[in-house]
Design a protein around this motif. Structure first.
Motif, mmCIF file in Angstrom:
data_model
loop_
_atom_site.group_PDB
_atom_site.id
_atom_site.type_symbol
_atom_site.label_atom_id
_atom_site.label_comp_id
_atom_site.label_asym_id
_atom_site.label_seq_id
_atom_site.Cartn_x
_atom_site.Cartn_y
_atom_site.Cartn_z
ATOM 1 N N PRO A 123 11.207 0.659 48.843
ATOM 2 C CA PRO A 123 12.115 -0.362 48.304
ATOM 3 C C PRO A 123 11.372 -1.679 48.049
ATOM 4 C CG PRO A 123 13.121 0.754 50.158
ATOM 5 C CD PRO A 123 11.695 1.190 50.135
ATOM 6 N N GLN A 124 11.737 -2.344 46.982
ATOM 7 C CA GLN A 124 11.099 -3.607 46.618
ATOM 8 C C GLN A 124 11.875 -4.778 47.212
ATOM 9 O OE1 GLN A 124 8.057 -3.660 44.559
ATOM 10 N NE2 GLN A 124 8.303 -1.620 45.465
ATOM 11 N N GLY A 125 11.141 -5.704 47.810
ATOM 12 C CA GLY A 125 11.774 -6.894 48.354
ATOM 13 C C GLY A 125 11.527 -7.061 49.831
ATOM 14 N N GLY A 126 11.948 -8.207 50.339
ATOM 15 C CA GLY A 126 11.748 -8.496 51.750
ATOM 16 C C GLY A 126 10.275 -8.570 52.085
ATOM 17 N N ASP A 127 9.912 -7.989 53.215
ATOM 18 C CA ASP A 127 8.518 -8.037 53.674
ATOM 19 C C ASP A 127 7.772 -6.729 53.454
ATOM 20 O OD1 ASP A 127 8.664 -10.675 54.616
ATOM 21 O OD2 ASP A 127 9.539 -10.030 56.520
#
Length: 335
Positions: A306-310
């Motif tokens: 998944p793309q995003g966060g850390d």
């Protein structure tokens, strides 16, 4: 003449005031003689080691090394013996210090034998730390009689046998450290039935087997480390929208379940599940976390990261050796 007399009276008043006992001194009592006698017995049982050279009758035992007294009563409340060249076993006489609150034998690699049952007499004990020694035998169930314990650390020993389910009777515990031993068997079902506080669990580097009991999912743990055992099944019961778990290490076990639908709470800052058999995909809920550490390597995960966060700030080693995991920062996904 009047001025001289006034000054003299002033200095006499000052000297009189300074000669009065201060409140702190008047509250400090010398060491209780019964406790002093017990400490000499402990010293003798340990072979009169140099580490305890300050334990002399010419010095008040409240001033001895490794000892702390209650200033009001003069009773021994702490016995913390650590990092010394001490051989032998834990003296059973420790149970004769009735007001002891902290008992610690730490980093004493020549300390052997089993945990003495006499510690059950220490009804005021709040901290028990017997760690980094060569203690053997079982984790005794009689520890559950120490109902005021808030910290139990038996880590880095050679303890064997199973974890006693009776430990769940300790309602004031905030941490249980049984890691780095030779414990076998399963995690007790009772560990999902703690009353009062929910303790942090440190059970790593043992030989524990079986599934983690589902009952543990009824509680809200903050920190758990069961790494390097032979545990199987599912550990997702520790997660969920309303959970507050912060640090979780399940690495190097035999866990096998679908990770895809697990919802991770925003409180989670560290997750290590490397070297298992977990399958499915990484859930999108991971992008909503402020992660300081992540390792999902050596599993059977698939799909796009998944793309995003850390998730993109970690290097390849975080995602290595999965069946078909792909996407930044790992291998590009095939079109």
């Amino acid at each position: 003449m009047k001025i001289t007399l006034t000054l003299a009276m002033f200095f006499i008043s000052i000297l009189t005031f300074l000669s009065l006992p201060t409140p702190s001194l008047s509250l400090s009592k010398p060491c209780n003689k019964n406790d002093e006698k017990v400490l000499f017995q402990i010293k003798n049982s340990l072979g009169n080691p140099y580490h305890l050279a300050s334990w002399q009758p010419t010095l008040d035992c409240c001033k001895w090394y490794c000892v702390k007294c209650n200033k009001t009563t003069g009773r021994i409340i702490e016995l913390t013996i650590f990092s010394g060249n001490i051989s032998g076993q834990i003296p059973p006489e420790v149970g004769n210090l009735p007001y002891l609150q902290t008992l610690e034998f730490h980093k004493l690699t020549n300390l052997t034998g089993q945990i003495p049952s006499t510690i059950t007499k220490l009804t005021h004990l709040t901290q028990l730390r017997l760690s980094w020694t060569n203690l053997s035998g079982p984790v005794p169930s009689f520890i559950s009689q120490l109902t005021n314990l808030n910290s139990l650390d038996l880590s880095f020993n050679s303890l064997t046998g199973s974890i006693p389910p009776e430990l769940a009777k300790l309602t004031k515990l905030y941490a249980i450290g049984l890691d780095r031993n030779k414990l076998t068997g399963t995690i007790p079902e009772s560990f999902g039935m703690f009353k009062g506080s929910v303790p942090d669990l440190y059970l790593s580097h043992n030989q524990l087997t079986g599934d983690i009991p589902k009952s543990l999912g009824y509680l809200n743990f903050s920190r758990i480390d069961v790494s390097r055992n032979q545990l199987t099944g599912d550990f997702s019961m520790f997660f969920g929208r309303n959970k507050t778990i912060q640090i979780a290490d399940f690495s190097r076990n035999r866990f096998w379940f679908d990770l895809s639908k697990v919802e991770f709470p925003t409180s989670l800052t560290y997750l290590d599940m490397n070297h298992n058999k977990v399958y499915g995909s990484l859930p999108a809920s991971l992008t909503g976390l402020s992660l300081q550490g992540l390792n999902v390597s050596y599993n059977s995960l698939c799909g796009k990261i998944p793309q995003g966060g850390d998730l993109q700030k970690f290097d390849h080693s975080t995602y290595f050796h999965n069946r078909c995991l792909c996407g930044s920062p790992f291998w590009a996904c095939a079109n």
